[in-house]
Scaffold this motif. Sequence first.
Motif, short mmCIF file in Angstrom:
data_model
loop_
_atom_site.label_atom_id
_atom_site.label_comp_id
_atom_site.label_asym_id
_atom_site.label_seq_id
_atom_site.Cartn_x
_atom_site.Cartn_y
_atom_site.Cartn_z
N ILE A 132 30.18 45.33 14.06
CA ILE A 132 30.40 46.59 14.79
C ILE A 132 29.11 46.98 15.51
O ILE A 132 28.04 47.02 14.91
N VAL A 133 29.23 47.28 16.80
CA VAL A 133 28.05 47.66 17.58
C VAL A 133 28.26 48.94 18.39
O VAL A 133 27.30 49.65 18.70
N GLY A 134 29.50 49.25 18.75
CA GLY A 134 29.78 50.41 19.59
C GLY A 134 29.61 51.73 18.86
O GLY A 134 29.91 51.84 17.67
N ALA A 135 29.15 52.73 19.59
CA ALA A 135 28.92 54.05 18.99
C ALA A 135 30.21 54.70 18.51
O ALA A 135 30.23 55.46 17.54
N LYS A 136 31.32 54.41 19.21
CA LYS A 136 32.60 55.04 18.87
C LYS A 136 33.50 54.15 18.03
O LYS A 136 34.62 54.53 17.71
N GLU A 137 33.01 52.96 17.66
CA GLU A 137 33.79 52.09 16.79
C GLU A 137 33.80 52.66 15.37
O GLU A 137 32.76 53.08 14.84
N ILE A 138 34.98 52.65 14.76
CA ILE A 138 35.12 53.19 13.41
C ILE A 138 34.83 52.10 12.39
O ILE A 138 35.37 51.00 12.45
N VAL A 139 33.98 52.43 11.44
CA VAL A 139 33.64 51.50 10.36
C VAL A 139 34.81 51.47 9.37
O VAL A 139 35.25 52.52 8.91
N PRO A 140 35.34 50.29 9.06
CA PRO A 140 36.48 50.19 8.13
C PRO A 140 36.06 50.50 6.68
O PRO A 140 36.04 49.63 5.81
N MET A 141 35.74 51.73 6.47
CA MET A 141 35.26 52.20 5.17
C MET A 141 35.66 53.68 5.07
O MET A 141 35.38 54.47 5.97
N SER A 142 36.32 54.05 4.00
CA SER A 142 36.85 55.41 3.86
C SER A 142 35.73 56.45 3.83
O SER A 142 34.67 56.22 3.24
N ILE A 143 36.00 57.57 4.46
CA ILE A 143 35.03 58.67 4.46
C ILE A 143 34.79 59.20 3.05
O ILE A 143 33.75 59.80 2.77
N PHE A 144 35.73 58.92 2.15
CA PHE A 144 35.59 59.43 0.79
C PHE A 144 34.51 58.69 -0.02
O PHE A 144 34.22 59.06 -1.15
N TRP A 145 33.93 57.64 0.58
CA TRP A 145 32.74 57.05 -0.02
C TRP A 145 31.59 58.07 -0.07
O TRP A 145 30.67 57.96 -0.89
N LEU A 146 31.65 59.04 0.82
CA LEU A 146 30.59 60.07 0.86
C LEU A 146 30.80 61.14 -0.21
O LEU A 146 29.93 61.99 -0.41
N LEU A 147 31.94 61.11 -0.87
CA LEU A 147 32.29 62.17 -1.81
C LEU A 147 31.26 62.38 -2.92
O LEU A 147 30.91 63.53 -3.23
N PRO A 148 30.73 61.33 -3.57
CA PRO A 148 29.76 61.55 -4.67
C PRO A 148 28.55 62.38 -4.25
O PRO A 148 28.12 63.27 -5.01
N GLN A 149 28.00 62.12 -3.07
CA GLN A 149 26.81 62.87 -2.67
C GLN A 149 27.13 64.34 -2.43
O GLN A 149 26.33 65.22 -2.74
N TYR A 150 28.32 64.62 -1.89
CA TYR A 150 28.73 66.01 -1.68
C TYR A 150 28.94 66.73 -3.02
O TYR A 150 28.47 67.86 -3.22
N VAL A 151 29.66 66.08 -3.94
CA VAL A 151 29.96 66.71 -5.23
C VAL A 151 28.69 66.94 -6.04
O VAL A 151 28.49 68.02 -6.62
N LEU A 152 27.80 65.94 -6.07
CA LEU A 152 26.55 66.09 -6.82
C LEU A 152 25.68 67.20 -6.27
O LEU A 152 25.05 67.96 -7.02
N LEU A 153 25.63 67.33 -4.93
CA LEU A 153 24.84 68.42 -4.34
C LEU A 153 25.45 69.77 -4.68
O LEU A 153 24.73 70.76 -4.86
N GLY A 154 26.78 69.83 -4.77
CA GLY A 154 27.43 71.08 -5.16
C GLY A 154 27.09 71.48 -6.58
O GLY A 154 26.78 72.64 -6.86
#
Length: 590
Positions: A440-462
């Motif tokens: 993947i090289v394009g700025a608007k290309e979507i990475v085939p990885m769920s956004i919910f991978w970011l969930l741990p960092q959000y929950v831990l900061l909360g």
Amino acid sequence: MEAKGSAYTQDGTVDLRGRPVLASKTGKWRACAFLVGYEAFERMAFYGVASNLVNYLTTQLHQDTISSVRDVNNWSGSVWITPILGAYIADTYLGRFWTFTISSLVYVMGMVLLTAVVSLKSMKPSCTNGFCNKATTSQISFFYLSLYIIAIGAGGTKPTISTFGADQFDDFNPHEKELKVSFFNWWMFSSFLGALLATLGLVYIQDNLGWGLGYGIPTVALLLSVFMFYLGTPIYRHKVRKSKSPATDLIRVPIAAFKNRKLQLPNNPSELHEFELQHYTSSGKRQVQHTPIFRFLDKAAIKDASSDVSRPPCTVTQVEGAKLVLGMILIWVVTLVPNTIWAQINTLFVKQGTTLDRSLSSTFKIPAASLGSFVTLSMLLSVPMYDRYFVPFMRRRTGNSRGITLLQRLGIGFAIQVIATAAAYAVEVRRMHVIRENHIVGAKEIVPMSIFWLLPQYVLLGIADVFNAIGLLEFFYDQSPEDMQSLGTTFFTSGVGVGNFMNSFLVTMVDKVTGRDGGKRWIGNNLNESHLDYYYSFLLVTSILNFVAFLWASSKYIYKKEVTEAKEVVYHLQTEGKVVIDRSPLGLQV
């Protein structure tokens, strides 16, 4: 029949007209309900703007990533820095109630103007055949004018509303003092609730139904909350200012100590200048005990230092007030890095989320900024558990009315935040791996990885924020000199502000340094070709070093010790001492 003197509050609070108030008919949670309601709606308005602002700047005003992150941080920093001025005005001139009154109207004016700016087509750049012009000077000026009017309004409301709420509890009344232990927990709970409404509802409305509606709803809610605040006016308690300019001692003490620098300190602190306890009780003030830190300031209270009767030496209480501020500055410094980490939630975390797969179904995509709602959800779940279970459990073991000391609470929060930063780094390493695997090289290309991978960092900061954000607000209110509690809470808000400015500075400098000679930028417009993982590793190492610095600073800190007199019995009020208390559960009692 006139009420007996014992029926009045013991801390000298009055009503809006300056008359003594009855303890049974004013204050406590009955009054705080109006303030908590305001806080929930005000936080909804603030986070309704802040949570998705970086997306508005990039999609509507067509700014680049670095500029948008910098501008969001600068504005957020201003929102949290301006309370210094507001607190000074409240403590020195207008008082908390009238400072809030004027500032809330300015805040509402800024929200109304912002709603108008994002609603009018003439205030946004025009687009033709997919090509969008840059925003004009007038479009940018009106947009940022409205944002900074909001910042000015918040400067007066933020330091006064929480301290005004804490004023509704009488420290001289054991029952009310116990209720006050829970106040800041539930205060922040209402703040988190408002933030949840913003990140779940308003962000979706802004992305899918229009920015005008997305900003118009919190504007109306803010108007209603101001009205709600005034409904409680008859039952509010107001603290009487006991000195014309409380900040004067902060200047006078070090000057006097410097003048007396060649004099020898007495071996016994009781030989330093101090009024009798009766002087403080008759004037409604509180005497502060001597502490062995910052001994050089004690020279300001040497009795024979001044031959001028009209200018006596400073009292021990005045000197201890200056010491308290110095100690709080020491703690404040080690909160700046955690606040810099917190600044990622509304900036880089959001931009990171826009590169990932946000699909929940074939027709619905979760807005990247809505993931911030998990920070709030984890806070909302953690606050009641902390207040109802953790505090009583620890109280039985430590004898401390708070369960653990304020600095222990901060330490736990900072440790969890280090873990959250490590999680963010690990997820970004994973994202970069997926990018390489899929070429993947394009700025608007979507990475085939769920956004919910970011969930741990959000929950831990909360979860971390339940310990450090609430703990910091309570710490700076509790440890401030008596007449400077509005100004004291600005240590909390200014720390958040400086953290945002630090993040803005870091992002700008990292971009300049890593972009030299055509190198691969750590933070670029195209995050799929950037090295955001390097930036997160830098934040992780910095947060670990800062945690070590916090442990050192907290080991040097000595809590405030007050001596007061109520009902002919002398009580020593040591904030973090072991006390005998009622074991009944803490609730929102009136």
